[in-house]
Design a protein around this motif. Structure first.
Motif: not given
Length: 675
Positions: A520-524, A578-581, A611-613
């Motif tokens: 997993p990669i952030l923002y993918e 994964v959860a952040l994505n 909150s996400i940022t």
């Protein structure tokens, strides 16, 4: 007076006419060049006309608050299906017509903004803002233009107010004063943007040149002499630079993030990390940051033609001041290969390749492949047992460098198939027998891995010479070259001349290089891929029977991948990504259709994004503490060049907690245990 005005109008129309003739000549030359050189040229027909017209309107009026419906209908009926015919008939008067209507429209908006600046806006109205995922129809009429602007301003002002504090009660208690403050700023910024837009010369003309090119594929493009120079410079490890890096903060302000101790900004001594840039000037124009696009700012500050730049700086607790800097040719650390040693169960070498730069213009400067070779030798002198090559966010560059680099890891044999416009297949061979490094290799990739870096990764993957881990890459399997237009030294086209395929006959075009281990990669999931471009080539496969011998059995690669996959699934760091994505997807891919135009709703909407940022900003895991250090030779170099130590220490600090590097190391350890 009337006579003077008449002469001025006649003179102006003559300039427009001449500009249109010149534009048509350039478009004709662009078409001739593309039809002759492009790997897969298309006919100039109604499809091209629609593509240019629709994209031009979307660019000029993205928020649908510029053109009246009647103006759009007039332009659409007259030009949407006719631009191809007009261009071929050398009739480019449409450029003037569109430009005149556009300038009239934004001047109309300026007048409304100046009027609204003197009036109060009613925030008690019950209203909603509709959110559109894609371009929507032009709907403005003379009767609803002012109403639309009132609504837009209320939304923009409320958005600014909502972002001014994390406490809704505080916002509501100071609502009236906040309205007055942000109303003035918001309207003046809009007026400033219009004034900046009015000063842009030949924007529509050059936009049409660019759209004509990208109709054939996303990577064929028009270059002026200046933009060509900037592009070539971006593929070099040495470039004209002011010697600092900037970043956007949460308020979209441009902040100085780093200052290169070898650059003119450091030598000047007036700038500090954290300074805010208010405006940027060359010898001809000044851009205020608040009312210019990032594209305009980037073009002004990075252009090789602008060697002397003046910055207006804001620093907390001090009066605003200006700094004038002259660019110097300095080493671009962010575009230069570097390496480290990671100690542990096995001693592993790490090499970061930011791009496949080449010595296009400076014959005394080494290219990417040679620099990687030098770093490998340094690492081997420290007796490394494996090597990690980081191609994350490597957007490509020189294909020649990628071919040379592959040769450092492959003994000899075919490495790729290149196809030109005649459909002729040319097999690219590794022209040098032997290799510089023959130990285990892991390649790190992500969505930002593109073009030449994908090309290199596929070669090592097909030969089982390396395992590729990360996320799927961009998916660009085409090759470009920059060619001048006939008898024209000021205009160029970067044209796609080849498609390249893997030695298996398969292609990663539009699908990307698929990693052996997906991580997993952030923002993918929201990053743009090649397949998202409407004019991208489709994926296809060649029929070929090239013989080549993989270095190790695929069964071993498969077994290592299974072990790694299980480890990644159990890794809390990757599970958090994964959860952040999923949270990012929920907001970006499924936005609310309408938002009530009142402070509480907009505050809650922003609160979710904030909150996400905040979670992304605070998301880090510093528990790894990998033992990263300089190779012995590089450590000795720092005694000669101590100014580089700060940069090296920052790179080491980042790598110590790099979970992708850690997983690559674990795979190499598994390799030795299995072997």
């Amino acid at each position: 007076m009337k006579k003077i005005l008449l002469v001025a109008l006649v003179f102006s129309s003559q300039i427009w006419a001449q500009n249109n003739v010149d534009a048509c000549k350039i478009l004709s030359k662009i078409n001739a060049l593309i039809q002759k050189e492009h790997v897969q040229p298309k006919p100039v027909d109604d499809s091209l006309s629609v593509y240019i017209f629709d994209n031009l309107i979307n660019d000029l009026d993205p928020g649908r608050n510029v053109f009246f419906t009647s103006e759009y209908d007039t332009l659409s009926n007259k030009y949407r299906l006719q631009l191809d015919n007009l261009i071929q008939n050398q009739d480019c008067e449409f450029i003037t017509t569109i430009d005149v209507i556009y300038q009239k429209a934004i001047l109309r908006n300026k007048s409304i903004l100046e009027k609204l600046d003197k009036e109060n806006l009613d925030y008690s109205l019950q209203d909603t803002v509709r959110v559109y995922k894609k371009a929507f129809p032009v709907y403005i009429t003379p009767s609803n233009l002012e109403k639309t602007w009132r609504k837009k301003l209320r939304f923009d002002i409320l958005t600014e107010i909502a972002g001014s504090s994390k406490n809704l009660d505080s916002i509501q208690a100071n609502f009236e004063s906040l309205i007055n403050y942000y109303k003035g700023i918001t309207i003046q910024n809009e007026i400033c943007k219009i004034n900046t837009e009015l000063k842009r010369k030949n924007y529509i003309t050059e936009k049409i040149f660019a759209l004509f090119c990208t109709y054939f594929d996303p990577h064929t493009n028009y270059f002026s002499a200046n933009s060509k120079s900037n592009f070539v410079s971006s593929l070099s490890k040495e470039r004209l630079s002011l010697g600092f890096m900037v970043n956007l903060n949460e308020k979209n302000q441009i902040i100085i993030e780093e200052i290169d101790p070898n650059g003119p900004a450091f030598k000047n001594g007036k700038l500090k990390k954290g300074d805010q840039i208010l405006s940027i000037s060359n010898t001809k124009e000044t851009l205020r940051v608040t009312c210019a696009s990032m594209e305009q700012i980037s073009e002004l500050i990075s252009s090789d033609a602008n060697k002397i730049i003046t910055l207006m700086i804001k620093r907390k607790g001090e009066k605003n001041f200006s700094v004038t800097l002259e660019k110097e040719v300095i080493k671009d650390e962010d575009n230069t290969v570097y390496s480290y040693v990671v100690e542990g169960k096995n001693k592993i070498g790490y090499i970061k390749i930011p791009s496949f730069y080449s010595n296009f213009e400076n014959k005394n400067s080494s290219g990417c492949a040679e620099d990687v070779g030098s770093e490998i030798i340094k690492l081997q002198n420290d007796n490394i047992n494996g090597l990690v090559i980081d191609l994350m966010d490597n957007g490509g560059g020189s294909m020649e460098e990628a071919i040379k680099l592959a040769g450092l890891f492959v003994h000899h044999g075919p490495i790729s198939i290149v196809v030109d416009k005649t459909k002729r297949q040319q097999i690219i061979q590794d022209s040098y027998r032997g290799y510089l490094y023959k130990g285990p290799v892991i390649i790190l990739v992500n969505n930002g891995t593109a073009s030449a870096s994908e090309f290199f990764a596929t070669i090592l993957q097909d030969y089982n010479r390396a395992m590729v881990i990360g996320s799927s890459t961009l998916g660009k399997a085409t090759m470009q070259t920059i060619l001048p237009l006939e008898n024209d030294e000021d205009n160029f086209v970067k044209v796609t001349i080849n498609k390249f395929y893997r030695i298996t006959g398969k292609s990663h075009q539009s699908i990307g290089v698929i990693p052996d281990v997906k991580i997993p990669i952030l923002y993918e999931s929201i990053m743009q891929n090649e397949s998202d471009y409407p004019t991208a080539f489709k994926n296809d496969v060649l029929t070929t029977s090239i013989n080549f011998t993989p270095y190790i059995k695929h069964k071993l690669i498969h077994h290592l991948a299974k072990i790694s996959h299980r480890r990644v699934q159990d890794n809390s760091y990757f599970n958090n990504i994964v959860a952040l994505n999923k949270r990012i997807d929920a907001v970006v891919k499924n936005p609310k259709n309408t938002i009530p135009l009142e402070i509480k709703s907009i505050f809650e909407e922003q609160k979710e994004m904030t909150s996400i940022t905040d979670d992304i900003t605070n998301f880090k895991d510093e528990t790894l503490n990998l033992k990263v250090k300089n190779a012995t030779f590089n450590e000795s170099l720092l005694k000669v060049y101590p100014s580089q130590r700060a940069i090296k220490e920052e790179q080491i600090k980042t790598l110590k907690n790099n979970h992708y590097l850690n997983e690559a190391i674990q795979i190499i350890n598994d390799y030795f245990e299995l072997k």
